[in-house]
Design a protein around this motif. Structure first.
Motif, short mmCIF file in Angstrom:
data_model
loop_
_atom_site.label_atom_id
_atom_site.label_comp_id
_atom_site.label_asym_id
_atom_site.label_seq_id
_atom_site.Cartn_x
_atom_site.Cartn_y
_atom_site.Cartn_z
N LEU A 148 0.82 -0.95 0.40
CA LEU A 148 0.15 -0.16 0.51
C LEU A 148 1.01 1.15 -0.22
O LEU A 148 0.32 2.20 -0.80
CB LEU A 148 -0.54 0.06 1.07
N GLY A 149 2.03 1.22 1.02
CA GLY A 149 2.99 2.38 1.15
C GLY A 149 3.11 2.75 -0.78
O GLY A 149 3.43 3.83 -0.84
N ILE A 150 3.69 1.70 -1.38
CA ILE A 150 4.54 1.46 -2.67
C ILE A 150 2.91 2.19 -3.44
O ILE A 150 3.40 3.26 -4.16
CB ILE A 150 4.80 0.39 -3.16
N ILE A 151 2.25 1.90 -3.58
CA ILE A 151 0.75 1.73 -4.10
C ILE A 151 0.62 3.25 -3.84
O ILE A 151 0.58 4.15 -5.37
CB ILE A 151 -0.11 1.25 -3.62
N ILE A 152 0.45 3.86 -2.85
CA ILE A 152 0.02 5.15 -2.50
C ILE A 152 1.14 6.29 -3.36
O ILE A 152 0.68 7.19 -4.03
CB ILE A 152 -0.04 5.69 -1.30
N GLY A 153 2.37 5.55 -3.41
CA GLY A 153 3.40 7.11 -3.65
C GLY A 153 3.04 6.98 -5.60
O GLY A 153 3.53 7.86 -5.73
N VAL A 154 3.46 5.17 -5.68
CA VAL A 154 3.72 6.01 -7.39
C VAL A 154 2.01 6.97 -7.79
O VAL A 154 1.72 7.05 -8.64
CB VAL A 154 3.42 4.45 -7.56
N ALA A 155 0.84 6.13 -6.52
CA ALA A 155 -0.30 6.65 -7.88
C ALA A 155 -0.82 8.18 -7.55
O ALA A 155 -0.23 8.89 -8.34
CB ALA A 155 -1.28 6.48 -6.45
N ALA A 156 1.14 8.41 -6.58
CA ALA A 156 0.80 10.04 -6.40
C ALA A 156 2.19 10.57 -7.49
O ALA A 156 1.36 11.52 -7.72
CB ALA A 156 1.30 10.33 -5.08
N VAL A 157 2.65 9.80 -7.83
CA VAL A 157 3.39 10.69 -9.00
C VAL A 157 2.84 10.67 -9.86
O VAL A 157 2.54 11.89 -10.91
CB VAL A 157 4.72 9.90 -8.93
N ILE A 158 2.02 9.53 -9.99
CA ILE A 158 1.54 9.20 -11.66
C ILE A 158 0.28 10.77 -11.60
O ILE A 158 0.07 11.29 -12.88
CB ILE A 158 0.84 7.98 -11.80
N PHE B 252 9.32 7.40 -1.63
CA PHE B 252 10.86 7.75 -0.94
C PHE B 252 10.11 6.60 0.66
O PHE B 252 10.24 5.60 1.32
CB PHE B 252 11.29 8.76 -0.50
N VAL B 253 9.19 7.21 1.40
CA VAL B 253 7.93 7.01 2.46
C VAL B 253 7.45 5.92 2.36
O VAL B 253 7.77 4.65 3.81
CB VAL B 253 6.93 7.67 3.10
N GLY B 254 6.78 4.97 1.13
CA GLY B 254 7.05 3.98 0.65
C GLY B 254 7.87 2.43 1.21
O GLY B 254 7.39 1.99 1.20
N GLY B 255 8.81 3.31 -0.08
CA GLY B 255 10.26 2.24 0.45
C GLY B 255 10.45 2.51 1.50
O GLY B 255 11.03 1.23 2.04
N ILE B 256 10.48 3.62 2.50
CA ILE B 256 11.03 2.99 4.15
C ILE B 256 10.04 1.94 4.68
O ILE B 256 10.25 1.14 5.62
CB ILE B 256 11.44 4.57 4.65
N GLY B 257 8.78 1.95 4.58
CA GLY B 257 7.75 1.49 4.86
C GLY B 257 7.94 -0.25 4.59
O GLY B 257 7.74 -1.11 5.45
N ILE B 258 8.11 -0.23 3.25
CA ILE B 258 8.84 -2.49 2.85
C ILE B 258 9.96 -2.50 3.39
O ILE B 258 10.20 -3.99 4.12
CB ILE B 258 8.94 -1.76 1.32
N MET B 259 11.08 -1.31 3.70
CA MET B 259 12.70 -2.02 4.53
C MET B 259 12.14 -2.37 5.48
O MET B 259 12.32 -3.18 6.55
CB MET B 259 13.94 -0.52 5.29
N ASN B 260 11.10 -1.17 6.47
CA ASN B 260 10.77 -1.57 7.90
C ASN B 260 9.89 -3.06 7.77
O ASN B 260 9.90 -3.58 9.03
CB ASN B 260 10.04 -0.43 8.01
N VAL B 261 9.23 -3.15 7.12
CA VAL B 261 8.34 -4.77 7.32
C VAL B 261 9.02 -5.33 7.15
O VAL B 261 9.16 -6.78 7.99
CB VAL B 261 7.00 -4.44 6.15
#
Lengths: 405, 254
Positions: A26-36, A292-301
């Motif tokens: 979801l973190g990445i989904i939101i990040g990518v959606a925001a970019v697009i 980026f925050v989404g990526g950190i979320g992934i690292m965290n998980v």
């Protein structure tokens, strides 16, 4: 070992934790959606600006009174009274590259027709103004040179005026009143849409500048001189000649600064596109931060997951997985998470752009580049942020890992 | 043929301030087909020895021949390959992957297998291993749908699926009640009768007496090493059933 074994293991590990997988992606989904979305809206805005700059006219040079900072795109006109009607006439007559020059004077007035009234802008212009702006007449005609010289009470009106005062009926030959002054409508302008500044350009009445100066505005100096140059190549020459001539006419000594500002259409366009470009970048960077925050979320998980799955890693090592198998498994897991997020993000982004574009009435452009970049970036984010946890997992001592409760 | 040949194996754990001699020179051989129990109080070095036998750890000094290969100086990757090919592990706490079906748990070692097995072969071998431990009807059950004894049997199937030369069981009955313990031991005995070499660490004397040989460690050295007449787990199970009945009868009487 089969090449497909580790990917299979990774997919199974994600499948076993569907909820965690979805939340992480979801973190990445939101990040990518925001970019697009941001890039789509930004590019739409840029395209709109470009369109508007083209509507400005062809080979246009604008001269503003007073010293203005270059790059400020204000067309609002300076307070200084340095440009005269004579300046405009001289520019047209003495510079061969200049084929039209219109001294502009604007005023805001209430216009009355019958029992209807409407607050609008009244522009004083020369007879060739519409040629400068590349603005066609829809019906009727533009006022003539003779009417200009005689300061006749004639007017050409925009679409908005027709709609507001005449309910869309043909107004030619009708008379409107401005402060008791009767103006006969001789022509209707074709619709032009929004200006660069966001005002409705069709909400306009154009009268001869002589009429405007003498009877409507009460001003004696031009707010802008609109100039059309012969062709694209002669823009720079014309610009120089205009500057020289105006300095001469204003009797400026060499040490004095210009008391006017010259802007070519290109400069206006540049300033405008620069603004929208900056906006696009701003939006894209905000979106990038969320990616980026989404990526950190992934690292965290993934880090939590490595700790949580220490026993699993220990078991895998004890049944014969090598460090690099475990590394690869965790890398594939985080990359899949990011790719899923990327695809989800593209879909969400397209949806969001459509909704916002429809709601706000902006054009939206989907760029394939933005999508490719977003997905590539999210895969890279997965690899980058997945690497540390994966490396940590692969370095676990199987004895310690197996004993962990 | 010797499966395990240890010569003067030492293992010293060094930290900055202290060094601990966990093994102080172990020399022993284990032949193919033996069922060996390793006993000893905690701190005697039996876990360290098990880690070395399991190629999870390397001795500080000494020579270790596993199945004829000198593994003392193997690299980490080669040890991983060895664990996959030659060894099977059974742990006290089963170590099954959660939310993963029995058959997928058993397939796991084959996924890391060197030989290019097809997915079908992997699946069939796992299925066969589960049949051997009597869980042919539990293939798709996840660990939390299985009892403790069934979980340990899945773990045994997982250890057997690569047809290892040596089965290492670290307190295999430590988390099980006495009846289930006997069932697991019974299974190990049957595997041993079929030719599987088994080394089992345990601290329970009852359990150790089902092996053919008991090696007792003390303070990092072999204290005793003796062959014994193994008790039969099947018989013990039958007697156990009698005891259960007896208890029930007593319960009724009192």
């Amino acid at each position: 070992m089969k090449w497909s074994a580790v990917p299979y293991i990774a997919v199974n590990a994600l499948r076993r934790n569907t909820m965690r997988t979805i939340l992480t992606a979801l973190g990445i989904i939101i990040g990518v959606a925001a970019v697009i979305t941001m890039v789509g809206l930004g590019q739409g805005a840029s395209a709109e600006v470009e369109e508007q700059v083209n509507r400005l006219g062809q080979n246009v040079i604008l001269v503003f009174p007073g010293e203005r900072s270059l790059g400020g795109v204000s067309i609002g006109g300076g307070s200084a009274n340095t440009l005269t009607v004579e300046d405009a006439i001289a520019l047209r007559e003495e510079i061969p590259e200049v084929i039209a020059a219109s001294p502009e004077v604007r005023s805001q007035r209430v216009v009355v027709h019958g029992n209807q009234n409407w607050h609008t802008r009244i522009y004083g212009q020369s007879a060739d103004y519409l040629q400068i702006r590349q603005w066609p007449i829809e019906s009727g005609r533009m006022f003539t040179e003779e009417e200009l010289e005689r300061a006749s009470l004639v007017a050409v009106v925009g679409r908005t005026i027709v709609d507001e005062l005449f309910d869309g009926a043909d107004p030619i030959g009708e008379t409107v009143r401005v402060r008791g002054l009767p103006l006969e409508i001789v022509g209707v302008l074709s619709p032009k849409g929004m200006s660069l500044m966001g005002s409705v350009q069709d909400d306009i009445i154009i009268v001869p500048y002589t009429t405007a100066f003498q009877r409507v505005s009460g001003r004696s100096h031009a707010m802008v001189i609109n100039i059309q140059v012969y062709n694209d190549q002669s823009m720079n020459v014309a610009r120089q000649k205009i500057e020289d001539l105006l300095r001469e006419r204003h009797r400026l000594a060499p040490y004095q600064d210009n008391d006017f500002t010259i802007q070519t259409q290109e400069e206006v366009a540049q300033a405008a596109t620069e603004t929208s470009r900056v906006m696009t970048w701003l939006l894209a960077s905000i979106a990038g931060i969320s990616l980026f925050v989404g990526g950190i979320g992934i690292m965290n998980v993934m880090l939590v997951s490595v700790t949580e799955r220490t026993r699993e890693v220990g078991l895998r090592l004890s049944v014969g997985a090598r460090g690099k198998d475990v590394l690869l498994q965790f890398l594939i897991e985080s990359t899949i998470l990011c790719l899923l997020g990327g695809i989800g993000g593209i879909l969400l982004g397209i949806g969001a752009t459509e909704v916002i574009a429809n709601y706000a009435g902006w054009p939206a452009l989907f760029s394939t580049e933005a999508m490719i970049v977003a997905v590539t970036v999210s895969a890279a984010v997965g690899l980058f942020f997945g690497f540390y946890p994966a490396w940590k997992a692969s370095r676990l001592d199987p004895i310690v890992a197996l004993r962990r409760e | 043929m010797k499966i395990v040949d240890l010569k003067d194996i030492r293992r010293i754990y060094r930290t900055e301030s202290i060094s601990v001699d966990a093994l102080k020179g172990i020399t022993l051989q284990i032949e193919e087909g033996e069922f060996v129990a390793i006993m000893g109080p905690s701190g005697s070095g039996k876990s360290t020895l098990m880690n070395i036998l399991g190629c999870l750890d390397r001795p500080t000094s000494g020579r270790f021949l596993l199945n004829g290969e000198d593994v003392s100086a193997f690299s980490k990757d080669k040890l991983a390959k060895l664990r996959n090919r030659t060894l099977g592990f059974v742990f006290q706490s089963f170590h099954l992957l959660p939310r993963t079906s029995a058959i997928e748990n058993v397939e796991l070692p084959l996924l890391y297998h060197e030989e290019g097995l097809t997915w079908k072969e992997i699946h069939n071998r796992a299925k066969k291993a589960l049949e051997v431990v009597g869980l042919a009807d539990r293939l798709d059950h996840t660990p939390n749908e299985l009892s403790g004894g069934q979980r340990q049997r899945v773990a045994i199937a997982r250890a057997l699926v690569t047809e290892p030369a040596l089965l290492l069981a670290d307190e295999p009955t430590g988390n099980l009640d006495s009846k289930t313990s006997l069932e697991i031991i019974d299974m190990l005995q049957k595997l041993n009768k079929k030719g599987e070499t088994i080394i089992m660490v345990t601290h329970e004397h009852d359990i150790a007496h089902f092996a053919n040989r008991i090696i007792t460690l003390h303070d990092g050295l072999v204290k005793s090493d003796r062959a014994i007449e193994a008790k039969n787990a099947s018989d013990a199970l039958r007697n156990r059933v009698d005891e259960d009945e007896l208890e029930q009868i007593e319960g009724v009487l009192s």
